[in-house]
Design a protein around this motif. Structure first.
Motif, PDB file in Angstrom:
ATOM      1  N   GLU A 104      -9.542  23.996 -83.249  1.00  8.98           N
ATOM      2  CA  GLU A 104     -10.957  23.773 -83.557  1.00  8.98           C
ATOM      3  C   GLU A 104     -10.982  22.663 -84.624  1.00  8.98           C
ATOM      4  O   GLU A 104     -10.224  22.724 -85.600  1.00  8.98           O
ATOM      5  CB  GLU A 104     -11.558  25.097 -84.039  1.00  8.98           C
ATOM      6  N   PRO A 105     -11.820  21.627 -84.446  1.00  5.98           N
ATOM      7  CA  PRO A 105     -11.699  20.425 -85.290  1.00  5.98           C
ATOM      8  C   PRO A 105     -11.846  20.654 -86.798  1.00  5.98           C
ATOM      9  O   PRO A 105     -11.077  20.092 -87.580  1.00  5.98           O
ATOM     10  CB  PRO A 105     -12.828  19.521 -84.770  1.00  5.98           C
ATOM     11  N   LEU A 106     -12.815  21.460 -87.230  1.00  8.91           N
ATOM     12  CA  LEU A 106     -13.030  21.607 -88.670  1.00  8.91           C
ATOM     13  C   LEU A 106     -11.857  22.280 -89.367  1.00  8.91           C
ATOM     14  O   LEU A 106     -11.468  21.886 -90.467  1.00  8.91           O
ATOM     15  CB  LEU A 106     -14.304  22.419 -88.930  1.00  8.91           C
ATOM     16  N   VAL A 116     -16.866  31.824 -83.696  1.00  9.70           N
ATOM     17  CA  VAL A 116     -16.056  32.682 -84.566  1.00  9.70           C
ATOM     18  C   VAL A 116     -14.677  32.901 -83.940  1.00  9.70           C
ATOM     19  O   VAL A 116     -13.642  32.756 -84.602  1.00  9.70           O
ATOM     20  CB  VAL A 116     -16.774  34.025 -84.826  1.00  9.70           C
ATOM     21  N   ALA A 117     -14.657  33.226 -82.649  1.00 11.73           N
ATOM     22  CA  ALA A 117     -13.376  33.467 -81.972  1.00 11.73           C
ATOM     23  C   ALA A 117     -12.488  32.219 -82.052  1.00 11.73           C
ATOM     24  O   ALA A 117     -11.300  32.295 -82.367  1.00 11.73           O
ATOM     25  CB  ALA A 117     -13.621  33.844 -80.515  1.00 11.73           C
ATOM     26  N   ARG A 118     -13.088  31.069 -81.813  1.00  7.05           N
ATOM     27  CA  ARG A 118     -12.306  29.838 -81.759  1.00  7.05           C
ATOM     28  C   ARG A 118     -11.797  29.409 -83.138  1.00  7.05           C
ATOM     29  O   ARG A 118     -10.646  29.005 -83.288  1.00  7.05           O
ATOM     30  CB  ARG A 118     -13.192  28.736 -81.164  1.00  7.05           C
ATOM     31  N   SER A 119     -12.648  29.528 -84.150  1.00 10.31           N
ATOM     32  CA  SER A 119     -12.239  29.103 -85.486  1.00 10.31           C
ATOM     33  C   SER A 119     -11.117  29.980 -86.038  1.00 10.31           C
ATOM     34  O   SER A 119     -10.165  29.476 -86.638  1.00 10.31           O
ATOM     35  CB  SER A 119     -13.433  29.139 -86.442  1.00 10.31           C
ATOM     36  N   PHE A 120     -11.235  31.289 -85.838  1.00 12.30           N
ATOM     37  CA  PHE A 120     -10.177  32.171 -86.339  1.00 12.30           C
ATOM     38  C   PHE A 120      -8.891  32.011 -85.530  1.00 12.30           C
ATOM     39  O   PHE A 120      -7.792  32.078 -86.090  1.00 12.30           O
ATOM     40  CB  PHE A 120     -10.650  33.629 -86.359  1.00 12.30           C
ATOM     41  N   ALA A 121      -9.023  31.782 -84.230  1.00 10.63           N
ATOM     42  CA  ALA A 121      -7.825  31.535 -83.419  1.00 10.63           C
ATOM     43  C   ALA A 121      -7.138  30.258 -83.890  1.00 10.63           C
ATOM     44  O   ALA A 121      -5.906  30.175 -83.943  1.00 10.63           O
ATOM     45  CB  ALA A 121      -8.204  31.429 -81.945  1.00 10.63           C
ATOM     46  N   SER A 122      -7.937  29.264 -84.266  1.00  8.00           N
ATOM     47  CA  SER A 122      -7.385  28.004 -84.769  1.00  8.00           C
ATOM     48  C   SER A 122      -6.675  28.227 -86.109  1.00  8.00           C
ATOM     49  O   SER A 122      -5.565  27.736 -86.333  1.00  8.00           O
ATOM     50  CB  SER A 122      -8.521  26.986 -84.908  1.00  8.00           C
ATOM     51  N   LEU A 123      -7.293  29.006 -86.992  1.00  2.00           N
ATOM     52  CA  LEU A 123      -6.647  29.351 -88.267  1.00  2.00           C
ATOM     53  C   LEU A 123      -5.351  30.113 -88.024  1.00  2.00           C
ATOM     54  O   LEU A 123      -4.356  29.920 -88.728  1.00  2.00           O
ATOM     55  CB  LEU A 123      -7.604  30.189 -89.124  1.00  2.00           C
ATOM     56  N   ASP A 124      -5.354  30.953 -86.998  1.00  2.00           N
ATOM     57  CA  ASP A 124      -4.155  31.723 -86.683  1.00  2.00           C
ATOM     58  C   ASP A 124      -3.012  30.812 -86.220  1.00  2.00           C
ATOM     59  O   ASP A 124      -1.849  31.024 -86.564  1.00  2.00           O
ATOM     60  CB  ASP A 124      -4.491  32.764 -85.599  1.00  2.00           C
TER      61      ASP A 124
END
Lengths: 441, 441
Positions: A82-84, B113-121
């Motif tokens: 995700e870009p951000l 939300v799903a995408r941002s947390f998956a990205s953080l993961d």
């Protein structure tokens, strides 16, 4: 020569394996890279070594499962981050390069978008940018409750208000709002906080946003929409426009037209930087560059080639691949980019294969095959001819094409006095040569 | 002793200057820290030095401009970073500590939300966590189009479905979905991608999410809601519950009750870790700890004290500060936490000042004033007494209280065999002792 030449602004468009549709099949490209932070870190550091103004992440909020033509699914893909969050992770590991992420006004929430970009701007000490898109795919809409995407005019109606809300929230705190004074007991001065109280057709947002004003005032606003509505929004609100212009003549018309729209909004035409895409294929000689270009084109997976055409023409797998491009189905409202592709095909009388080969690399952006000097020639002609203020580099293959550009083209531009030898500043806005943004404080 | 003692799990709750409402007035606390990345980086690295399972960022989507009592505005504040971008920036700078951000189901969008947390993961190689909250303040709602917050039952109805959508999206790709095989031409295997096709009362989300399955399967799910609805949601979906339990007896009842709810969802009670907040005030002797506690309490700005009470009691500035707490206005539906505060006041027959002093530090969480050995005694008693599986450390003052805990309490816990001497693993889920999450693949 006493007058300083105009200075080229540069962005790096990062799209997974590169802007050649079959880039991941090239031996130099690490296929797993798109899912690895280190891959993006290396690209961004190379851009910073090349003194780029910014890196730029395009984005779609969908992982397409459309299998047209049949059998293509799984044979091409985009990056997974995700870009951000990806740019936030890059922020502390870089110093001067701008970090521009895409976020959609059609599927986003103004308060969240304003806050996340303001946070990225703090994390990067004033190097964040927001690429405003309205999105256009039904497949994206299906992840947000709708079977089909809104019509373009509705999307832009929402986008106009969305951008105003975000700009308003970014102007919540005066630069000296945080005082942190233990003597008086004030952490911030309430008189220096502006509550937005926005009430509009699409949004009601009270505010304020608590993020301190950043080193560059607020994130830089980038836009790419080339339609009438997109250009109008850009003329009113954008700092940078990322355009698709394959030829200088049309680029000049677009450049003049867009800047001409700014006066009615009380804006100086220099305060918007027009940066078309540029895809160079380099070689030590022109012949070598052409050979490398042909080698890349030989990588194209025909199914993937047809897949990118299918958005415009539908499934062409039943037609002879070396036969003519068939008539278009009539029900289709074309995006500006799609119309450009269709015009190209008609003008050149291309076969299906010729059409997908011509779009497989750079997707109708300006592709220049030649030596570093020849690429620099094109860039100089566009800058001096007022077709561009700078360029977004589309690497055919990542990271190879980025490294080559930085090592081979950047020094030529520097020798010609067209490009910086060091960063002018630490913020994106200052490096782009843009003034401090207006404020209601 | 042949049987291994239960191992304490530890989280660090990061809230700007600390969990004392006037922490920023303490000489050890840098007032500007809340707006500086380096402040959070140091705190997180100290937690990692102390082998903490995770750092935890609470969050509200509002910058309050309510000036009750009059004159308090500007005298206290929270941090300015948006949690996901801040944790993303911390991810590459840390190695083993978990990174848990709060995101609201009432104001968020499930796909984002799903995408941002998956990205953080991905960015953290399997150390991300999502703290699910439903939000409760009208002031937050005003940033998202509504004058008032939804009723609790409606919020939890939406939250139940929201969490299901996010868990479903996180299960889009099988662990071996990405094949990156140039021979076959497949980047990913379409047969290993699951399209969600969710159609529910609140959301229609098609999916899939393109993020590869992370090293820990999916982000850890944390919850803090203590109401009936909150506990039920936690029993069904949470990996960690962050509870407010000032006394062991009630903590034991909560612990047994919550774990008892899990059987009907087919879950093992060991697969949910209960971690109440813990606020230690340390000293070399008990007397020194008490003296330091008093010094902190003397920092309290009375206006700020009244401000935190105003959410429950309204403006008390017209009442004598050393007089009794007045009757509550009847129209108010109390959050679980507010009811706890009210009960405390009634039980102890506190004055207004005594009430705000008792909540100014740790806000009704378990506050322990004593030596490192005494704090470890309390922790051991709670763990062995099945009142907790671990604790979320609430530092009174940041960074001082974190450094002290890591340097003085952690070694005591290690000597007693209650705490790790090195990380067991590189993922949050494994360090917490949780099994791989279920998957539909």
């Amino acid at each position: 020569m006493s007058e300083r030449k105009p200075q080229i602004k540069l962005g790096l468009s990062i799209a997974g394996h590169g802007y050649h549709h079959s880039a991941w099949l090239h031996p130099s490209v690490p296929p797993e890279g798109i899912n690895e932070f280190g891959f993006y870190l290396d690209l961004t550091r190379t851009a910073e070594r090349g003194l780029f103004d910014m890196v730029f992440l395009a984005d779609f909020v969908v992982f397409s499962m459309v299998d047209v033509p049949k059998g293509v699914l799984g044979r091409s893909s985009r990056g997974s981050f995700e870009p951000l969050t990806l740019l936030a992770a890059l922020a502390p590991q870089t110093e001067c390069v701008g970090l521009v992420a895409t976020a959609s006004t059609t599927f986003g929430v103004p308060y969240h978008v304003a806050r996340s970009f303001a946070s990225l701007d703090m994390l990067s000490s004033g190097r964040a940018g927001w690429n405003v898109v309205t999105s256009f795919q039904d497949e994206e809409a299906a992840n947000f409750g709708s079977a089909t995407i809104l019509e373009k005019s509705s999307r832009y109606d929402r986008a106009e208000e969305f951008v105003d809300v975000v700009l308003g929230l970014w102007d919540s705190l005066a630069p000296d709002a945080y005082v942190c004074d233990r003597q008086s007991g004030y952490l911030f001065d309430p008189a220096k906080v502006r509550t937005l109280n926005h009430v509009g057709r699409h949004f009601r947002v009270k505010g304020p946003l608590g993020t301190p004003r950043s080193a560059q005032g607020r994130p830089v606003v980038v836009q790419a929409g080339a339609s009438e509505e997109g250009q109008e929004l850009a003329a009113r609100t954008a700092d940078v426009v990322y355009s698709v212009q394959p030829r200088l003549e049309t680029a000049q018309a677009f450049y003049a037209g867009l800047k001409g729209r700014m006066a009615k909004y009380g804006r100086d035409p220099d305060h918007l930087k027009v940066m078309p895409g540029l895809l160079p294929v380099l070689g030590g000689t022109e012949a070598e560059a052409k050979r490398r270009f042909r080698e890349m084109q030989e990588l194209i997976d025909p199914l993937v080639g047809l897949r990118y055409l299918s958005a415009i023409f539908g499934d062409l797998s039943g037609h002879p691949i070396d036969g003519p491009v068939p008539e278009l189905r009539k029900d289709k409202q074309l995006a500006t980019r799609a119309q450009l592709i269709l015009d190209l095909a008609r003008r050149n009388n291309w076969s299906i294969r010729q059409l997908y080969e011509s779009t497989a690399i750079g997707n109708t952006h300006n592709t220049v095959v030649g030596t570093p000097e020849q690429v620099a020639d094109v860039m100089e002609a566009w800058i001096l001819g007022r077709g561009a203020d700078g360029f977004n580099l589309l690497p055919a293959l990542s990271p190879l094409s980025v490294q080559e550009f930085v090592d081979e083209v950047v020094p030529v531009l520097q020798r010609r006095g067209l490009y910086r030898r060091e960063y002018e500043a630490r913020t994106l806005r200052e490096n782009l040569g843009l003034p401090a943004p207006p404020t209601a404080h």
